[in-house]
Design an enzyme around this catalytic site. Structure first.
Site, PDB file in Angstrom:
ATOM      1  N   THR A 463       0.700  -1.144   0.083  1.00  0.00           N
ATOM      2  CA  THR A 463       0.368  -0.020   0.372  1.00  0.00           C
ATOM      3  C   THR A 463       0.871   1.336  -0.113  1.00  0.00           C
ATOM      4  OG1 THR A 463      -0.259  -0.446   2.367  1.00  0.00           O
ATOM      5  CG2 THR A 463      -1.807  -1.141   1.037  1.00  0.00           C
ATOM      6  N   ALA A 505      -2.715   3.961   7.719  1.00  0.00           N
ATOM      7  CA  ALA A 505      -2.165   6.069   7.533  1.00  0.00           C
ATOM      8  C   ALA A 505      -2.609   6.409   8.301  1.00  0.00           C
ATOM      9  CB  ALA A 505      -2.346   6.041   6.051  1.00  0.00           C
ATOM     10  N   ASN A 625       0.013  10.478  -0.127  1.00  0.00           N
ATOM     11  CA  ASN A 625       0.689  10.845  -0.689  1.00  0.00           C
ATOM     12  C   ASN A 625       0.004  10.771  -2.108  1.00  0.00           C
ATOM     13  OD1 ASN A 625       2.060   9.447  -3.335  1.00  0.00           O
ATOM     14  ND2 ASN A 625       4.254   8.530  -1.544  1.00  0.00           N
ATOM     15  N   LYS A 627       0.867   9.593  -5.148  1.00  0.00           N
ATOM     16  CA  LYS A 627       1.046   8.867  -6.167  1.00  0.00           C
ATOM     17  C   LYS A 627       0.440   7.392  -5.251  1.00  0.00           C
ATOM     18  CE  LYS A 627       4.812   8.081  -9.310  1.00  0.00           C
ATOM     19  NZ  LYS A 627       5.936   8.205  -8.896  1.00  0.00           N
ATOM     20  N   THR A 628       0.847   7.579  -4.666  1.00  0.00           N
ATOM     21  CA  THR A 628       0.576   5.977  -3.694  1.00  0.00           C
ATOM     22  C   THR A 628      -0.787   5.460  -3.694  1.00  0.00           C
ATOM     23  OG1 THR A 628       0.743   6.583  -1.283  1.00  0.00           O
ATOM     24  CG2 THR A 628       2.511   5.412  -2.963  1.00  0.00           C
ATOM     25  N   GLN A 632      -3.499   2.937  -5.494  1.00  0.00           N
ATOM     26  CA  GLN A 632      -4.278   1.906  -5.015  1.00  0.00           C
ATOM     27  C   GLN A 632      -5.857   1.719  -4.847  1.00  0.00           C
ATOM     28  OE1 GLN A 632      -3.959   0.092  -1.354  1.00  0.00           O
ATOM     29  NE2 GLN A 632      -2.186   0.477  -2.501  1.00  0.00           N
ATOM     30  N   GLY A 696      -7.607   7.398   5.137  1.00  0.00           N
ATOM     31  CA  GLY A 696      -7.092   5.940   4.505  1.00  0.00           C
ATOM     32  C   GLY A 696      -8.135   5.320   3.335  1.00  0.00           C
ATOM     33  N   VAL A 697      -7.332   4.848   2.709  1.00  0.00           N
ATOM     34  CA  VAL A 697      -7.968   4.803   0.854  1.00  0.00           C
ATOM     35  C   VAL A 697      -7.378   3.327   0.638  1.00  0.00           C
ATOM     36  CG1 VAL A 697      -7.422   6.935   0.555  1.00  0.00           C
ATOM     37  CG2 VAL A 697      -5.613   5.744  -0.247  1.00  0.00           C
ATOM     38  N   GLU A 699      -9.116   0.725   0.585  1.00  0.00           N
ATOM     39  CA  GLU A 699     -10.027  -0.271   0.515  1.00  0.00           C
ATOM     40  C   GLU A 699     -11.101   0.694  -0.490  1.00  0.00           C
ATOM     41  OE1 GLU A 699      -9.688  -1.539   4.176  1.00  0.00           O
ATOM     42  OE2 GLU A 699     -10.587  -3.728   3.570  1.00  0.00           O
TER      43      GLU A 699
END
Ligand code: MOS
Length: 736
Positions: A463, A505, A625, A627-628, A632, A696-697, A699
């Site tokens: 992640t 995160a 972030n 990009k990450t 996701q 948080g991303v 899911e």
């Protein structure tokens, strides 16, 4: 003051991964390593009458064959097998006794000097079974389904309101069994350090969870078991609970008192957890103006004979949309299968699929644009608990997603948009997930050369945890990210729960922030002891760490460099560990939201469905972030394409055995199936969810995607397919 949080920083572990320096559980080497291979059952229920290991033992290079008869001692109580992600019931114990609970169950372990020898000898183990009748088909067990978790409390009288509603839609939706199929095979390498001391490299999402579990199962002292999982090649929930490879590898190591490596085969991984097949029944009643009067959502999911795996499929429904009347029911049906487990957005990926297809069907019945219907039912509060959201920028998701997609150009009538031979369909759906956070600790060690090491026992399941830990540390300490080293995936590091539920995160970022506060306080103390210190008289909250300096917030010229403060103070390292805990807050709902827009093109002659465009607009608080986080969401969208069109685990119910236990016949999207995917992050400031505003991303990206695609297929073809995956046979014929 921040310079890394919120940017598209590239993965700090990216180079290690692409050059092969990153080592995974099945790649660690040790002198004198023994290789293990698993024998699994070929019946779904019964017992082992006789197990003949003679021919396997006779193979040169085979050291031993473990079965329930000769394995090392294992705990006899269920309590010893508990783990953080345990459902109710009695946990499975690998190689414990003669009972067969599911097909493909591990029943013997061949130990040999070479992996090829172990694998060959495993084919020579002969088993006689006493088979019992088994049941593996959810559809035959609906009448026997039972309620486990109490669903959210009903509101009003949904049945009555539904009966009285001017416009109604009722539908049954089905999601088949789906398997995670991470690229990395499940594996464990156990290093025998002598004196019963073990270093265990395991493919897992939670090293401290596995450490406690292994100690419980084998009665080992925590000081003697260290579990590491420095890199995880995908898991998506399949590595939340300790899986049987780690038990078997430890058994082998204890038996031979040697280092042991076990890599499961792809087929054996179909004997682990999976997304449970689920039947969803949704009934929606509305007034002619498109306001919902009643929502009923009932789910029936499969579980094993020995555990009650249950996730919330249903109460998303009236959490998402305003309705005075709502009722939920969630049931489980027992089958002779391994226990299901979490798979990305468990409960929501399935439950919201049904809800969002049903909303689309209601929009058709109302002759209302699907986005407009959702706006008319928009809820600013969590009606289940009657509390507001910490933040909810879902309206902005609808607006920005629709704009980027060009939704306004949609012609509502099915089969009304074309591109040559292709029928074109545009569909949309809403997504929702939780913004969770767990007590998590982090340690920062700042050394006199301005370098920092940050550590936490969390894993990084791909992640981007390594990267965001580096970003947050760099910002909080005011040092360049190149000066930060991240350590994680080691049970000896500061406390962390499993990485899952999209909570890491937020959790680890606050742990780092808390540790950095302590570092700042100590540095200020050192700086103030310097003769003529420009920071004299200031309190810790009056200063920040920035550009390698301790700086007064009000007057940037009052500053001392970290390096000087430490040198004058005579310290060469400043070290602090802090546990971040999060206040209980029953006055707010914490959720992430999304709006997904999908375009499909369906070949009218051949029935081939291609997903040509997807826009996923996400509101998930502060994005650490871009990009990450976008990666996701993009991975989630790809998975949503698979869920909608490809993925399905097929069971031959005569044998209770999976027929497509491989990634040739278990279909997943490949490059050719993935076209244009656009990710939008909607601004969502939120100081209530937690101080840094992080949600948080991991899911949210998959929730609703399959529904948007299913709705697009309906719009293209006029065919409503409610059971996934939507394959050619289900939409044929398209020309009548
Ligand atoms: Mo996720 S299903 O919590 O790894």
């Amino acid at each position: 003051m921040t310079s890394y949080i919120g940017t598209s920083t590239s993965r700090v572990d990216g180079r290690a991964k692409v050059t092969g320096r990153a080592q995974y559980a099945g790649e660690f080497k040790a002198p004198n390593l023994v290789y293990a291979s698993v024998v699994t059952s070929t019946i779904a229920r019964g017992r082992i009458a006789r197990i003949d290991t003679g021919r396997a033992l006779a193979v040169e290079g085979v050291l031993d064959v473990l079965t329930h008869k000769n394995r090392p001692k294992m705990a006899s109580t269920d309590e010893a097998y508990i783990d953080e992600c345990l459902p109710g019931g009695s946990p499975f114990r690998p190689l414990y006794d003669d009972k067969i609970k599911f097909n493909n169950q591990p029943i013997a372990l061949v130990l040999a000097e070479e992996s090829e020898i172990a694998r060959f000898a495993a084919t020579l183990v002969h088993i006689d079974y006493e088979a019992e009748e088994h049941t593996t088909d959810l559809h035959t067990q609906i009448d026997k389904a039972f309620v486990v978790d109490k669903p959210d409390k009903p509101r009003g009288n949904a049945a009555k309101a539904y009966a009285a509603a001017a416009v109604r839609h009722e539908g049954e939706y089905f999601i088949p069994i789906e398997h995670h199929n991470p690229m990395e095979l499940f594996a464990a390498t156990v290093i025998w350090n002598g004196d019963g001391k073990l270093t265990v490299f395991d493919k897992t999402q939670g090293v401290q969870n596995v450490q406690r579990y292994v100690c419980g199962v084998f009665g080992l002292h925590p000081d003697n078991v260290r579990v590491l999982s420095p890199f995880v090649g995908g898991a998506f929930g399949s590595g939340l609970r300790p899986q049987y490879e780690v038990v078997l590898a430890v058994q082998g190591a204890l038996q031979l008192q040697r280092s042991m490596q076990l890599v499961l085969t792809r087929a054996q991984m179909y004997g682990l957890g999976y997304r449970p097949a689920t039947i969803e029944r949704v009934a929606l009643g509305a007034s002619t103006d498109g306001t919902l009067q009643a929502i009923t959502h009932e789910a029936i999911a499969m579980t094993s004979q020995y555990e009650d795996f249950s996730r919330n499929d249903t109460s998303w429904s009236a959490l998402l949309y305003k309705s005075a009347n709502a009722k939920y029911e969630h049931k489980l049906a027992r089958l002779d299968v391994p226990t299901p487990c979490d798979m990305r957005a468990p409960g929501a990926a399935t439950g919201v699929y049904a809800l969002e297809c049903a909303m689309d069907e209601l929009a058709v019945a109302l002759k209302l644009d699907p986005v407009e219907l959702r706006l008319r039912c928009y809820s600013d509060s969590d009606q289940n608990n009657d509390v507001p959201f910490t933040s909810k920028q879902l309206k902005a998701c609808y607006r920005k997603g629709a704009e980027a997609f060009g939704w306004a150009r949609r012609i509502p009538e099915p089969r009304s948009m074309r591109d040559g031979n292709d029928l074109v369909g545009w569909g949309m759906a809403t997504g929702i997930w939780e913004a969770l956070q767990m007590p998590t600790a982090a340690r920062i060690v700042l050394t006199g050369n301005g370098h920092a090491e940050v550590s936490c026992a969390t894993t990084d399941i791909g992640t981007g945890t390594y990267t965001i830990m580096a970003q947050v540390t760099a910002d909080m300490l005011g040092v360049p990210i190149e000066n930060v080293t991240v350590k994680l995936g080691d049970s000896s590091l500061p406390h962390s729960q499993v990485e899952g539920g999209s909570w890491m995160a937020a959790s680890v970022a606050h742990a780092i922030a808390a540790a950095a506060d302590e570092v700042r306080i100590e540095l200020l103390g050192l700086a103030q002891k310097m003769p003529g210190s420009p920071l004299r008289g200031l309190q810790p909250d009056d200063v920040v760490l920035s550009d390698g300096m301790i700086v007064a917030k009000q007057n940037k010229s009052r500053a001392v460099s970290l390096v000087d403060a430490m040198r004058h103070g005579g310290v060469d390292r400043v070290e602090h560990e802090k546990l971040a805990e999060f206040k209980e807050d029953n006055k707010h709902a914490r959720n992430t939201h999304s709006a997904i827009f999908a375009e499909v093109k369906v070949d009218e002659q051949l029935g081939i469905i291609r997903v040509t465009r997807v826009v996923n607009a996400v509101a998930a608080g502060r994005i650490i972030n871009t990009k990450t986080a976008a990666s996701q969401i993009m991975g989630s969208v790809v998975w949503g394409i698979g869920m909608a069109l490809h993925e399905e685990t097929l069971v031959d119910h005569n044998f209770g055995r999976i027929m497509n236990a491989n990634i040739a016949e278990y279909h997943v999207p490949v490059n050719a199936d993935v076209q244009d995917i656009k990710i939008i992050f909607v601004d969502e400031p939120d100081s209530t969810v937690n101080p840094l505003g992080i949600k948080g991303v991991g899911e949210i990206g998959i929730v609703g995607v399959a529904a948007a695609i299913a709705n697009a297929v309906y719009h293209a073809t006029g065919k409503r397919v409610r059971d996934l995956p939507i394959t050619v046979d289900k939409i044929f014929p398209l020309i009548t």
